[in-house]
Design a protein around this motif. Structure first.
Motif, PDB file in Angstrom:
ATOM      1  N   ASP A  75       0.824  -1.214   0.000  1.00  0.00           N
ATOM      2  CA  ASP A  75       0.000   0.000   0.000  1.00  0.00           C
ATOM      3  C   ASP A  75       0.860   1.267   0.000  1.00  0.00           C
ATOM      4  N   CYS A  76       0.173   2.407   0.009  1.00  0.00           N
ATOM      5  CA  CYS A  76       0.861   3.698  -0.113  1.00  0.00           C
ATOM      6  C   CYS A  76       1.890   3.907   0.999  1.00  0.00           C
ATOM      7  N   ARG A  77       1.578   3.424   2.184  1.00  0.00           N
ATOM      8  CA  ARG A  77       2.518   3.644   3.295  1.00  0.00           C
ATOM      9  C   ARG A  77       3.818   2.876   3.077  1.00  0.00           C
ATOM     10  N   ARG A  97       0.950   4.574 -11.105  1.00  0.00           N
ATOM     11  CA  ARG A  97      -0.515   4.622 -11.120  1.00  0.00           C
ATOM     12  C   ARG A  97      -1.126   5.353  -9.929  1.00  0.00           C
ATOM     13  N   CYS A  98      -0.321   5.680  -8.926  1.00  0.00           N
ATOM     14  CA  CYS A  98      -0.854   6.353  -7.736  1.00  0.00           C
ATOM     15  C   CYS A  98      -0.410   7.815  -7.716  1.00  0.00           C
ATOM     16  N   ARG A  99      -1.371   8.697  -7.893  1.00  0.00           N
ATOM     17  CA  ARG A  99      -1.045  10.127  -7.972  1.00  0.00           C
ATOM     18  C   ARG A  99      -0.548  10.679  -6.656  1.00  0.00           C
ATOM     19  N   ASP A 100      -1.148  10.224  -5.562  1.00  0.00           N
ATOM     20  CA  ASP A 100      -0.747  10.711  -4.241  1.00  0.00           C
ATOM     21  C   ASP A 100       0.723  10.430  -3.973  1.00  0.00           C
ATOM     22  N   CYS A 101       1.118   9.180  -4.236  1.00  0.00           N
ATOM     23  CA  CYS A 101       2.507   8.799  -3.984  1.00  0.00           C
ATOM     24  C   CYS A 101       3.447   9.537  -4.916  1.00  0.00           C
ATOM     25  N   ARG A 102       3.003   9.730  -6.130  1.00  0.00           N
ATOM     26  CA  ARG A 102       3.819  10.435  -7.116  1.00  0.00           C
ATOM     27  C   ARG A 102       4.105  11.869  -6.658  1.00  0.00           C
ATOM     28  N   GLU A 105       6.051   0.692 -10.280  1.00  0.00           N
ATOM     29  CA  GLU A 105       4.705   0.312 -10.706  1.00  0.00           C
ATOM     30  C   GLU A 105       3.663   1.126  -9.935  1.00  0.00           C
ATOM     31  N   HIS A 106       3.880   1.237  -8.626  1.00  0.00           N
ATOM     32  CA  HIS A 106       2.938   1.971  -7.787  1.00  0.00           C
ATOM     33  C   HIS A 106       2.969   3.466  -8.098  1.00  0.00           C
ATOM     34  N   ILE A 107       4.172   4.020  -8.174  1.00  0.00           N
ATOM     35  CA  ILE A 107       4.348   5.454  -8.447  1.00  0.00           C
ATOM     36  C   ILE A 107       3.673   5.831  -9.773  1.00  0.00           C
TER      37      ILE A 107
HETATM   38 ZN   LIG Z   1       0.153   5.258  -3.381  1.00  0.00          ZN
END
Ligand SMILES: [Zn+2]
Length: 102
Positions: free
Chosen positions: A2-4, A32-37, A28-30
């Motif tokens: 997850d994001c954390r 598709r996940c705008r918050d993490c990006r 991969e996560h970065i």
């Molecule tokens: Zn994330």
């Protein structure tokens, strides 16, 4: 993952300390996940800014931006994959050669 978990990887990523496996998951996560990006961009700028201030020698490093850093990591993974494929191909060639010789 997850994001954390991803956000815990920011510093190891910037320091290039992630394993190929973790690096793959991270990218991969970065992707598709705008918050993490967004978090990553802020982190990267902050850390590199701090390092820049700490050391005069880090000027060249600071020129690489967060986006470039991600692309470089992707290239690194790609090269690693190609290298793995290369090893398998080499192994097959050796096996075939051994069979022919026998
Ligand atoms: Zn994330």
């Amino acid at each position: 993952m997850d994001c954390r978990d991803i956000q815990k990887m920011f510093i190891p990523f910037i320091n290039e300390e992630l394993s190929i496996k973790d690096l793959g998951k991270f990218l991969e996560h970065i992707d598709r996940c705008r918050d993490c990006r967004e978090e990553y961009d802020i982190y990267y700028t902050m850390i590199m800014g701090m390092r820049y201030l700490e050391s005069e020698n880090n000027k060249t490093e600071f020129k690489i931006n967060s986006e470039q850093k991600l692309r470089e990591a992707e290239e690194h993974i790609l090269k690693h994959k190609l290298f793995q494929i290369g090893k398998v191909v080499l192994l097959i060639i050796i096996c075939v050669a051994v069979i022919i010789v026998l």
